[in-house]
Design a protein around this motif. Structure first.
Motif, PDB file in Angstrom:
ATOM      1  N   PRO A 166       0.831  -1.220   0.000  1.00  0.00           N
ATOM      2  CA  PRO A 166       0.000   0.000   0.000  1.00  0.00           C
ATOM      3  C   PRO A 166       0.861   1.264   0.000  1.00  0.00           C
ATOM      4  O   PRO A 166       1.954   1.292   0.570  1.00  0.00           O
ATOM      5  N   GLY A 167       0.346   2.282  -0.660  1.00  0.00           N
ATOM      6  CA  GLY A 167       1.013   3.569  -0.636  1.00  0.00           C
ATOM      7  C   GLY A 167       2.048   3.722  -1.729  1.00  0.00           C
ATOM      8  O   GLY A 167       2.328   2.806  -2.507  1.00  0.00           O
ATOM      9  N   PRO A 168       2.669   4.918  -1.791  1.00  0.00           N
ATOM     10  CA  PRO A 168       3.656   5.204  -2.848  1.00  0.00           C
ATOM     11  C   PRO A 168       4.994   4.543  -2.558  1.00  0.00           C
ATOM     12  O   PRO A 168       5.198   3.899  -1.527  1.00  0.00           O
ATOM     13  N   LEU A 169       5.922   4.720  -3.477  1.00  0.00           N
ATOM     14  CA  LEU A 169       7.282   4.228  -3.303  1.00  0.00           C
ATOM     15  C   LEU A 169       7.920   4.861  -2.072  1.00  0.00           C
ATOM     16  O   LEU A 169       7.559   5.990  -1.675  1.00  0.00           O
ATOM     17  N   PRO A 170       8.862   4.172  -1.423  1.00  0.00           N
ATOM     18  CA  PRO A 170       9.486   4.718  -0.205  1.00  0.00           C
ATOM     19  C   PRO A 170      10.034   6.122  -0.417  1.00  0.00           C
ATOM     20  O   PRO A 170      10.663   6.419  -1.435  1.00  0.00           O
ATOM     21  N   GLY A 171       9.770   6.972   0.560  1.00  0.00           N
ATOM     22  CA  GLY A 171      10.254   8.346   0.483  1.00  0.00           C
ATOM     23  C   GLY A 171       9.531   9.183  -0.541  1.00  0.00           C
ATOM     24  O   GLY A 171      10.023  10.255  -0.917  1.00  0.00           O
ATOM     25  N   ASP A 172       8.350   8.695  -1.002  1.00  0.00           N
ATOM     26  CA  ASP A 172       7.576   9.413  -2.021  1.00  0.00           C
ATOM     27  C   ASP A 172       8.407   9.697  -3.279  1.00  0.00           C
ATOM     28  O   ASP A 172       8.158  10.671  -4.004  1.00  0.00           O
ATOM     29  N   SER A 331       1.621   2.343  -5.362  1.00  0.00           N
ATOM     30  CA  SER A 331       0.584   3.098  -6.071  1.00  0.00           C
ATOM     31  C   SER A 331       1.149   3.925  -7.214  1.00  0.00           C
ATOM     32  O   SER A 331       0.449   4.196  -8.196  1.00  0.00           O
ATOM     33  N   ASN A 332       2.416   4.343  -7.115  1.00  0.00           N
ATOM     34  CA  ASN A 332       2.992   5.204  -8.158  1.00  0.00           C
ATOM     35  C   ASN A 332       4.156   4.554  -8.894  1.00  0.00           C
ATOM     36  O   ASN A 332       4.859   5.230  -9.653  1.00  0.00           O
ATOM     37  N   GLY A 333       4.417   3.260  -8.677  1.00  0.00           N
ATOM     38  CA  GLY A 333       5.514   2.612  -9.389  1.00  0.00           C
ATOM     39  C   GLY A 333       5.826   1.242  -8.822  1.00  0.00           C
ATOM     40  O   GLY A 333       5.181   0.776  -7.880  1.00  0.00           O
ATOM     41  N   ALA A 334       6.827   0.625  -9.395  1.00  0.00           N
ATOM     42  CA  ALA A 334       7.282  -0.691  -8.960  1.00  0.00           C
ATOM     43  C   ALA A 334       8.721  -0.587  -8.479  1.00  0.00           C
ATOM     44  O   ALA A 334       9.533   0.143  -9.054  1.00  0.00           O
ATOM     45  N   GLU A 342      20.505  -4.113  -4.056  1.00  0.00           N
ATOM     46  CA  GLU A 342      20.193  -2.805  -4.635  1.00  0.00           C
ATOM     47  C   GLU A 342      18.729  -2.818  -5.094  1.00  0.00           C
ATOM     48  O   GLU A 342      18.125  -3.878  -5.305  1.00  0.00           O
ATOM     49  N   THR A 343      18.133  -1.666  -5.259  1.00  0.00           N
ATOM     50  CA  THR A 343      16.781  -1.550  -5.803  1.00  0.00           C
ATOM     51  C   THR A 343      16.782  -0.546  -6.939  1.00  0.00           C
ATOM     52  O   THR A 343      17.580   0.402  -6.950  1.00  0.00           O
ATOM     53  N   ILE A 344      15.908  -0.789  -7.903  1.00  0.00           N
ATOM     54  CA  ILE A 344      15.632   0.217  -8.915  1.00  0.00           C
ATOM     55  C   ILE A 344      14.123   0.360  -9.011  1.00  0.00           C
ATOM     56  O   ILE A 344      13.364  -0.563  -8.646  1.00  0.00           O
ATOM     57  N   THR A 345      13.667   1.484  -9.499  1.00  0.00           N
ATOM     58  CA  THR A 345      12.234   1.755  -9.573  1.00  0.00           C
ATOM     59  C   THR A 345      11.831   2.062 -11.005  1.00  0.00           C
ATOM     60  O   THR A 345      12.614   2.610 -11.789  1.00  0.00           O
ATOM     61  N   SER A 509      -0.505  -8.511 -11.537  1.00  0.00           N
ATOM     62  CA  SER A 509      -0.700  -7.328 -10.701  1.00  0.00           C
ATOM     63  C   SER A 509      -0.765  -6.096 -11.589  1.00  0.00           C
ATOM     64  O   SER A 509      -0.525  -6.160 -12.799  1.00  0.00           O
ATOM     65  N   ASP A 510      -1.083  -4.956 -10.992  1.00  0.00           N
ATOM     66  CA  ASP A 510      -0.910  -3.679 -11.680  1.00  0.00           C
ATOM     67  C   ASP A 510       0.566  -3.508 -12.039  1.00  0.00           C
ATOM     68  O   ASP A 510       1.463  -4.055 -11.385  1.00  0.00           O
ATOM     69  N   ARG A 511       0.825  -2.749 -13.092  1.00  0.00           N
ATOM     70  CA  ARG A 511       2.181  -2.349 -13.483  1.00  0.00           C
ATOM     71  C   ARG A 511       3.087  -3.521 -13.869  1.00  0.00           C
ATOM     72  O   ARG A 511       4.307  -3.402 -13.836  1.00  0.00           O
ATOM     73  N   VAL A 512       2.529  -4.653 -14.251  1.00  0.00           N
ATOM     74  CA  VAL A 512       3.313  -5.816 -14.688  1.00  0.00           C
ATOM     75  C   VAL A 512       2.712  -6.342 -15.980  1.00  0.00           C
ATOM     76  O   VAL A 512       1.512  -6.636 -16.044  1.00  0.00           O
TER      77      VAL A 512
END
Length: 710
Positions: A166-172, A331-334, A342-345, A509-512
Motif C-alpha cells: 500500500p502507498g507510494p514508493l518509499p520516500g515518495d 501506487s505510483n511505481g514498482a 540494490e533496488t531500482i524503480t 498485478s498492476d504495473r506488470v
C-alpha cells in the motif's frame, strides 16, 4: 502390463527373464541400451549381493545380455556381413580413441556422444542450447517434476515474486525508469523498440546479455517486423539477404553478419516411411513446398548485439549479471529488489523471462500442469554431403511409433507421433541442424528427454539417408558415423516447452506486463516465442507507450494488451490431434492420414491458405475452406477425429471457431469505426476509454488473423 525396455529405470530390479521375453522384439541399438539399463539398474545390486568388483560386475552383465540376445539375433546375409567388415576396416584408423574408451565404461550412448562435443556447454533452457550431459540431466529433472504434478510439493503455491505494498514508493520518490525489462535475450528487442519511442528503459539480465550460437530460423518478412517496431534499423539486416530459388542456398559465413543463410523453400510432408529422396518419382512420397517460411537463419548473437547497440545509443541502460529477487508494486511505481540488495524503480515492469518466469509461475498458481508439452531434441552437425539444399518445416517418415514395444502389444512404451524439422546452416555447405519433436501431455508415464535423444540416434540414419553418404552408402549408425569422423557434431540440442490453455496469461498485478514466452502468447504448435514476439512487437510497443503516457497501468488495462485471441486458442485442438494420449488405441496411421490430407488441401487452395497457417496465424474463413474440403475428400476420418478428440475439447474448439468468425466480422465492420471513436475520446481527454477501445480493435484484428500480410 508387459515391461518395455524404455520403462526400466536406474535402481529398478534387473530381471533377466523380462529381457528374454522382449529380446525378440528389440530394434536398432537395443544392445547398447540394454548394457546401459543393465549397468544403471543392476550393477549396484550384483556388487552388493554377489560381491563382485566393478569390472567383474560389468563383465557378468555384458555376458548375460549377449547370452540372452544371441538366440534371437537375426542372422546377417553374407553380403551384409562382407559389407559390414569392409566398412569397419575402412574406418578402423579414424575411430576416435576417446569414444572407444567411453564405450567400455557403461555410459549411455547419449552421454558418450555429448562428451565428444568440441565445447560442451550446459544448456537446459531451450532447443537452441548446446548441451552437456549435466545440462540434459537438469532439464530432465525439471521435466520429471512437471510430470509428477500430482505430488504435494508441486501443488504448493510458488513463492510470491510480485507483491502489492500500500502507498507510494518509499520516500515518495518518483520512478527512475519508465520501464524495467526483466530478461534480456528477447527483452532487448522490446526495450529497443520502447526506448526509440522516447521512454526511459532499463534491461535486467541475470547472466550475460548475449544471443546463442545456434541460429534462429525465421522469414525475412518477420525479421523486417523488428525494423518496423524500431528494435533494429534497416541497415542491421545484412548478410545472405538475396532471395534464392528453390533448391538454392545463399550463405554468408562472416560471423559479424546477421543473416547467416537463406534457402529457397522448406518442405512439409507426411509419410509412413522414408520412400525416396526429394524430387523422386515415387508417388507415395508427399512433398508440400512453402516459400518464405522459416527459410532464413539469423545469428542470435548478432541480432542481440545490434539491438543492444541501438538501445544504448538511444540512452537505454543494460544491467548484466544481476537477477531480480522480487518486485514490490506501489501506487505510483514498482520497486525491483536485485540480487545485490540494490533496488531500482520503474513505472512498469515487463516480464521477458520465458516460460519458466517466476512471475508466470505465480500467476498460474501451484499444481497447474501444462495442457501440452513439446519435447525437442536434435543436433547441429556437418557431413551432410549428398543434399543440403532445403529445409524441412514439418515432416514424418513413420506412423505412430511405439519404440521398443511392437504394435499390438501392451503399451509399455507410450506411443507417440514423431516429427522432423531440419535446416541448412550458414557455417558450411554440409552443416545442418536437425530436430526430432513430438507433442504430449504431462502424464507421469511420458518418457524423459534423454530417452527421446536415444530415439533420435536410432531414427536419424533413416531420415537423413538421402542427405548423408555415411548413412546411405556405408550403412553406419549415428554413433558409428560420429566416431568414424563422417559426421561431426557441433551441438546437441534439447528442450522442453510447456504451454497452458489459459493463455495469454493475465497480468499478476498492476504495473506488470508479460511478453514472449512468459505471456503464453506463442502457438501451442510451434512454441515459437521469437516468432510471436516479432508478430506482436509493434502492437505491444505502441500499447505500452500509450499506457505510460496516460497512466493506464492497472491490471485490467494491461490485460487488454494480452487479451484472448480465439485463433490461438483454436490451435489447441490441432495440437491435441497431433499427439497420442497414454493408452490411446487410435490407428497407427491416424495422424499422418489427417495431416497429409489437410496439408494437401491447403497446398491446392494456394499460398493465401498455406502460408499463414504455417506461420502460426489461423484465419477463420480460410480454415473453414480447408475443413469443408477435408470432409469431402476423407469423410471417414472425421468421425475418428471427433471420437479421439472427445466431446469436451470439440465443444470448446467450436466456441473458439465461432469467436474467430465474430472477431473477423467485427474487424471488417466495426474496426475503423472503433478506432475513430478512440481518437475522438483521446482528443477529449478520456484516455482510459480510448486505450481500451484501441486494444479491442487490435484484439479483433489479431484474433482473426487479419494482421497477416501475404
Amino acid at each position: 502390463m508387459a515391461l518395455g525396455f524404455a520403462s526400466l529405470r536406474p535402481g529398478q530390479a534387473f530381471d533377466v527373464q523380462v529381457l528374454a521375453d522382449h529380446a525378440v522384439d528389440t530394434r536398432r541399438g537395443c544392445i547398447a541400451r540394454l548394457h546401459h539399463v543393465a549397468e544403471a539398474g543392476a550393477a549396484q545390486q550384483l556388487q552388493h549381493h554377489v560381491g563382485f568388483g566393478e569390472q567383474g560386475t560389468r563383465a557378468l552383465i555384458a555376458g548375460m545380455v549377449v547370452g540372452v540376445l544371441r538366440p534371437f539375433r537375426r542372422p546377417r546375409s553374407r553380403h551384409k556381413r562382407l559389407r559390414f567388415h569392409k566398412v569397419a576396416a575402412r574406418n578402423r584408423n579414424s575411430v576416435d580413441t576417446r569414444a572407444v574408451a567411453m564405450m567400455a565404461v557403461g555410459k549411455s550412448r547419449t552421454e558418450r556422444l555429448l562428451e565428444l562435443l568440441p565445447d560442451a556447454q550446459d544448456g537446459s533452457s531451450g532447443a537452441g542450447s548446446a548441451g552437456s550431459y549435466t545440462g540434459l540431466q537438469a532439464i530432465d529433472r525439471a521435466w520429471e517434476r512437471v510430470r509428477g504434478g500430482s505430488s504435494q510439493a508441486s501443488q504448493a503455491p510458488p513463492p510470491e515474486f510480485v507483491h502489492n505494498v500500500p502507498g507510494p514508493l518509499p520516500g515518495d520518490q518518483q520512478p527512475h525508469f519508465d520501464v524495467a525489462v526483466c530478461g534480456g535475450t528477447l527483452g532487448i528487442f522490446v526495450a529497443s523498440a520502447l526506448q526509440r519511442r522516447g521512454l526511459r528503459v532499463c534491461v535486467l539480465e541475470r547472466g550475460k546479455l548475449a544471443g546463442r550460437v545456434q541460429e534462429w530460423n525465421i522469414s525475412l518478412q518477420e525479421l523486417r517486423e523488428l525494423v518496423e517496431a524500431g528494435a533494429l534499423d534497416a541497415s542491421d539486416i545484412d548478410g545472405a539477404t538475396r532471395t534464392p530459388s528453390r533448391g538454392e542456398v545463399v550463405r554468408n559465413e562472416a560471423p559479424s553478419s546477421l543473416v547467416a543463410v537463406q534457402f529457397g523453400s522448406v518442405r512439409a510432408g507426411f509419410n509412413s516411411e522414408e520412400f525416396g529422396p526429394t524430387g523422386s518419382e515415387d508417388p507415395r512420397l508427399q512433398e508440400i513446398w512453402l516459400d518464405g517460411v522459416l527459410n532464413c537463419g539469423i545469428r542470435p548473437s548478432v541480432a542481440v548485439a545490434r539491438a543492444r547497440a541501438r538501445f544504448e545509443a538511444a540512452g537505454g541502460e543494460v544491467r548484466e549479471g544481476i537477477g531480480v529477487n522480487k518486485v514490490s508494486i506501489h501506487s505510483n511505481g514498482a520497486c525491483l529488489h536485485l540480487a545485490d540488495e540494490e533496488t531500482i524503480t520503474a513505472k512498469l515492469v515487463i516480464d521477458a523471462m520465458g516460460n519458466q518466469s517466476p512471475i508466470s509461475r505465480q500467476a498460474r498458481g501451484g499444481g497447474t500442469q501444462p495442457f501440452g508439452v513439446c519435447i525437442v531434441v536434435g543436433t547441429t552437425a556437418s557431413g551432410f554431403d549428398l543434399d543440403n539444399s532445403m529445409g524441412d518445416l514439418i515432416y514424418t517418415n513413420s506412423d505412430i511409433w511405439s519404440g521398443d514395444v511392437p504394435d499390438g502389444e501392451s503399451l509399455g512404451s507410450p506411443r507417440k507421433q514423431y516429427y522432423w524439422e531440419a535446416f541448412p546452416t550458414g557455417a558450411g555447405e554440409t552443416e545442418r541442424t536437425t530436430y526430432l519433436f513430438t507433442y504430449m501431455d504431462a502424464a507421469a508415464e511420458r518418457p524423459s528427454v534423454e530417452q527421446q535423444l536415444e530415439d533420435y540416434w536410432d531414427l536419424l540414419p533413416s531420415y537423413q539417408r538421402h542427405n548423408c553418404s555415411a548413412f546411405r552408402d556405408e550403412g553406419l549408425s549415428a554413433e558409428q558415423a560420429v566416431t568414424a569422423g563422417k559426421l561431426q557434431l557441433k551441438r546437441v540440442l534439447y528442450g522442453c516447452f510447456p504451454t497452458y490453455r489459459d493463455s495469454p496469461l493475465p497480468p499478476v498485478s498492476d504495473r506488470v506486463l508479460a511478453v514472449g514466452d512468459a505471456s503464453g502468447i506463442q502457438s501451442p504448435l510451434s512454441f515459437g516465442g521469437f516468432g510471436a514476439l516479432t508478430r506482436h512487437l509493434v502492437r505491444v510497443s505502441d500499447a505500452v507507450a500509450e499506457a505510460l503516457a496516460h497512466d493506464t497501468l492497472s491490471r485490467e488495462d494491461l490485460a487488454a494488451v494480452n487479451a484472448y485471441l480465439p485463433n490461438q486458442a483454436a490451435t489447441w485442438m490441432f495440437q491435441r490431434a497431433m499427439m497420442v494420449p497414454i493408452g490411446d488405441r487410435r490407428p497407427s496411421d491416424f495422424v499422418n492420414r489427417l495431416l497429409r490430407n489437410n496439408f494437401q488441401i491447403m497446398s491446392d487452395l494456394g499460398p493465401e491458405v498455406l502460408k499463414p497457417f504455417n506461420q502460426d496465424i489461423v484465419q477463420p474463413r480460410q480454415l473453414a475452406r480447408v475443413l469443408l474440403e477435408a470432409v469431402r475428400r476423407d469423410p471417414l476420418n472425421i468421425p475418428l477425429l471427433v471420437y479421439h478428440i472427445g466431446p469436451e475439447l470439440l465443444v470448446d474448439w467450436l466456441g473458439h471457431m465461432f469467436a474467430m468468425f465474430a472477431f473477423d466480422m467485427a474487424h471488417h465492420v466495426l474496426g475503423k469505426i472503433v478506432r475513430d471513436i478512440a481518437a475522438a475520446l483521446t482528443d477529449s481527454g478520456q484516455h482510459e476509454s480510448a486505450f481500451r477501445l484501441r486494444r479491442l480493435a487490435e484484439q479483433w484484428e489479431f484474433g482473426s488473423g487479419q494482421d497477416y500480410k501475404l
